[in-house]
Design an enzyme around this catalytic site. Structure first.
Site, PDB file in Angstrom:
ATOM      1  N   ASN A   1      98.603 -44.055  25.121  1.00 46.73           N
ATOM      2  CA  ASN A   1      98.061 -43.080  25.628  1.00 46.73           C
ATOM      3  C   ASN A   1      98.556 -41.750  24.948  1.00 46.73           C
ATOM      4  O   ASN A   1      99.633 -41.026  25.307  1.00 46.73           O
ATOM      5  CB  ASN A   1      97.768 -42.900  26.991  1.00 46.73           C
ATOM      6  CG  ASN A   1      97.036 -41.487  27.517  1.00 46.73           C
ATOM      7  OD1 ASN A   1      96.582 -40.806  26.702  1.00 46.73           O
ATOM      8  ND2 ASN A   1      97.051 -40.860  28.706  1.00 46.73           N
TER       9      ASN A   1
ATOM     10  N   LYS B 201      97.423 -38.793  24.779  1.00 50.83           N
ATOM     11  CA  LYS B 201      97.374 -37.686  25.130  1.00 50.83           C
ATOM     12  C   LYS B 201      96.877 -36.495  24.234  1.00 50.83           C
ATOM     13  O   LYS B 201      96.356 -36.776  23.138  1.00 50.83           O
ATOM     14  CB  LYS B 201      98.420 -37.106  25.999  1.00 50.83           C
ATOM     15  CG  LYS B 201      98.892 -38.333  27.024  1.00 50.83           C
ATOM     16  CD  LYS B 201      99.841 -37.863  27.999  1.00 50.83           C
ATOM     17  CE  LYS B 201     100.181 -39.158  29.023  1.00 50.83           C
ATOM     18  NZ  LYS B 201     101.018 -38.714  30.183  1.00 50.83           N
TER      19      LYS B 201
ATOM     20  N   HIS C 145      92.403 -40.714  34.435  1.00 48.49           N
ATOM     21  CA  HIS C 145      94.059 -40.431  34.375  1.00 48.49           C
ATOM     22  C   HIS C 145      94.361 -39.412  35.246  1.00 48.49           C
ATOM     23  O   HIS C 145      93.461 -38.311  35.367  1.00 48.49           O
ATOM     24  CB  HIS C 145      94.178 -40.033  32.741  1.00 48.49           C
ATOM     25  CG  HIS C 145      95.695 -39.902  32.544  1.00 48.49           C
ATOM     26  ND1 HIS C 145      96.555 -38.877  32.786  1.00 48.49           N
ATOM     27  CD2 HIS C 145      96.518 -40.949  31.837  1.00 48.49           C
ATOM     28  CE1 HIS C 145      97.794 -39.167  32.698  1.00 48.49           C
ATOM     29  NE2 HIS C 145      97.744 -40.520  32.081  1.00 48.49           N
TER      30      HIS C 145
ATOM     31  N   GLU D 188      96.280 -36.675  34.752  1.00 51.28           N
ATOM     32  CA  GLU D 188      95.946 -35.392  34.397  1.00 51.28           C
ATOM     33  C   GLU D 188      94.642 -34.967  34.393  1.00 51.28           C
ATOM     34  O   GLU D 188      94.242 -33.601  34.523  1.00 51.28           O
ATOM     35  CB  GLU D 188      96.573 -35.460  32.776  1.00 51.28           C
ATOM     36  CG  GLU D 188      97.915 -35.551  32.732  1.00 51.28           C
ATOM     37  CD  GLU D 188      98.697 -36.265  31.720  1.00 51.28           C
ATOM     38  OE1 GLU D 188      97.752 -36.668  30.463  1.00 51.28           O
ATOM     39  OE2 GLU D 188      99.852 -36.645  31.938  1.00 51.28           O
TER      40      GLU D 188
ATOM     41  N   GLU E  39      99.510 -45.724  37.856  1.00 53.11           N
ATOM     42  CA  GLU E  39     100.116 -45.011  37.343  1.00 53.11           C
ATOM     43  C   GLU E  39     100.766 -43.783  38.400  1.00 53.11           C
ATOM     44  O   GLU E  39      99.823 -42.717  38.601  1.00 53.11           O
ATOM     45  CB  GLU E  39      99.652 -44.179  36.189  1.00 53.11           C
ATOM     46  CG  GLU E  39      99.018 -44.873  34.975  1.00 53.11           C
ATOM     47  CD  GLU E  39      99.025 -44.145  33.686  1.00 53.11           C
ATOM     48  OE1 GLU E  39      99.566 -44.563  32.545  1.00 53.11           O
ATOM     49  OE2 GLU E  39      98.408 -43.218  33.697  1.00 53.11           O
TER      50      GLU E  39
ATOM     51  N   GLY F 228     105.634 -38.757  32.677  1.00 56.49           N
ATOM     52  CA  GLY F 228     106.327 -37.697  31.920  1.00 56.49           C
ATOM     53  C   GLY F 228     107.499 -37.386  32.389  1.00 56.49           C
ATOM     54  O   GLY F 228     107.981 -36.252  32.117  1.00 56.49           O
TER      55      GLY F 228
ATOM     56  N   SER G 218     106.437 -43.364  32.348  1.00 58.13           N
ATOM     57  CA  SER G 218     107.967 -43.280  31.945  1.00 58.13           C
ATOM     58  C   SER G 218     108.285 -44.685  31.549  1.00 58.13           C
ATOM     59  O   SER G 218     109.589 -45.170  31.391  1.00 58.13           O
ATOM     60  CB  SER G 218     108.966 -42.623  33.076  1.00 58.13           C
ATOM     61  OG  SER G 218     108.693 -41.455  33.087  1.00 58.13           O
TER      62      SER G 218
HETATM   63  P1  13P Z   1     104.491 -41.255  30.020  1.00 55.87           P
HETATM   64  O1  13P Z   1     104.767 -42.729  29.447  1.00 55.87           O
HETATM   65  O2  13P Z   1     104.849 -40.326  28.982  1.00 55.87           O
HETATM   66  O3  13P Z   1     105.057 -41.046  31.362  1.00 55.87           O
HETATM   67  O4  13P Z   1     102.997 -41.182  30.388  1.00 55.87           O
HETATM   68  C1  13P Z   1     102.527 -42.197  31.038  1.00 55.87           C
HETATM   69  C2  13P Z   1     100.932 -42.071  31.204  1.00 55.87           C
HETATM   70  O5  13P Z   1     100.405 -40.926  31.705  1.00 55.87           O
HETATM   71  C3  13P Z   1     100.058 -43.115  30.251  1.00 55.87           C
HETATM   72  O6  13P Z   1      98.838 -42.748  30.481  1.00 55.87           O
END
Ligand code: 13P
Length: 249
Positions: free
Chosen positions: A9, A11, A94, A96, A166, A172, A212
């Site tokens: 992803n 983003k 997601h 976010e 997740e 993150g 992560s």
């Molecule tokens: P990170 O791997 O940066 O923690 O993000 C995970 C994520 O949100 C994948 O959709």
């Protein structure tokens, strides 16, 4: 057996076409485990050009879509438009999007319904906040997020869904779930699916972990019986993404 699945992803990255091309070059030149289903998800403006330059074994995914087919919905892209553009996958729900863009579980379910109806496969994201985990509500929260989708789609549609667990506190943050924590929640999700949908859907549905994940922690997580792959954020923009794709190799 469930095919191992690794998604990247991206983003809101990369921030230039040149960077996008560099990312693709790493993947195109790498020795990848092709037993793994590999999907990368760039911002929508890069979906079509990326699909054209990336090796054919790698699929592309949108990061969102709308549940209406067409009309006065400025800024949105429909599931049917993604299908028409040859995009096979979409990430939905997601954290976010749920947090920053206020998407509710009901909207995520409407989007999932529209996506499978248009022939898309869906990477459906669920996960609890730190406060919810600490209060012992993880299974309840994740089940409620899934409940909305269970009500919206038919049993046979689950063949088009990959569930991404997740935990919000792991995204993150550099704070990966332990393999025991991931396994426990993945098993709880599978048990939920057995009851809410069917034992067959529970057995067949891939449940992948995100939050992560990196080259150093992916191997141990991948050994857990109910961890069927990963959804990778930050590390999917780095050469170590290749090691994560090859976690089972
Ligand atoms: P990170 O791997 O940066 O923690 O993000 C995970 C994520 O949100 C994948 O959709």
């Amino acid at each position: 057996p469930r095919q191992f699945f690794v998604g990247g992803n991206f983003k809101l990255n990369p921030t230039s076409r040149a960077q996008k091309q560099a990312l693709v070059k790493v993947l195109n030149d790498a020795d990848l485990d092709l037993n793994t289903e590999i999907v990368i998800s760039p911002p929508s403006i890069y979906l079509i050009p990326l699909k054209e330059i990336v090796r054919k074994e790698i699929k592309v995914a949108a990061q969102n879509c709308y549940y209406k087919d067409s009309g006065a919905f400025t800024g949105e892209i429909s599931a049917g438009q993604l299908t028409d553009a040859g995009i096979p996958y979409v990430i939905l729900g997601h954290s976010e999007r749920r947090t920053l863009f206020h998407e509710t579980s009901k909207e995520v379910a409407q989007k999932t319904k529209a996506a499978v109806a248009a022939g898309l496969s869906v990477i459906l994201c669920v996960g609890e906040t730190l406060q919810e985990r600490e209060s012992g509500a993880t299974t309840k929260v994740v089940s409620e997020q899934l409940d909305a989708v269970v009500k919206a789609i038919k049993e046979e549609d689950w063949g088009k869904v990959v569930i991404a667990y997740e935990p919000v506190w792991a995204i993150g943050t550099g704070k990966v779930a332990t393999s025991a924590q991931a396994q426990e929640t993945h098993l709880a999700i599978r048990e939920y699916l057995a009851k809410a949908v069917s034992p067959k859907v529970a057995e067949d549905t891939r449940i992948i972990y995100g939050g992560s994940v990196n080259a150093g922690n992916c191997k141990e997580l991948s050994l857990q019986p109910d961890v069927d792959g990963f959804l990778v954020g930050g590390a999917s923009l780095k050469p170590e993404f290749v090691d994560i794709i090859n976690a089972k190799k």
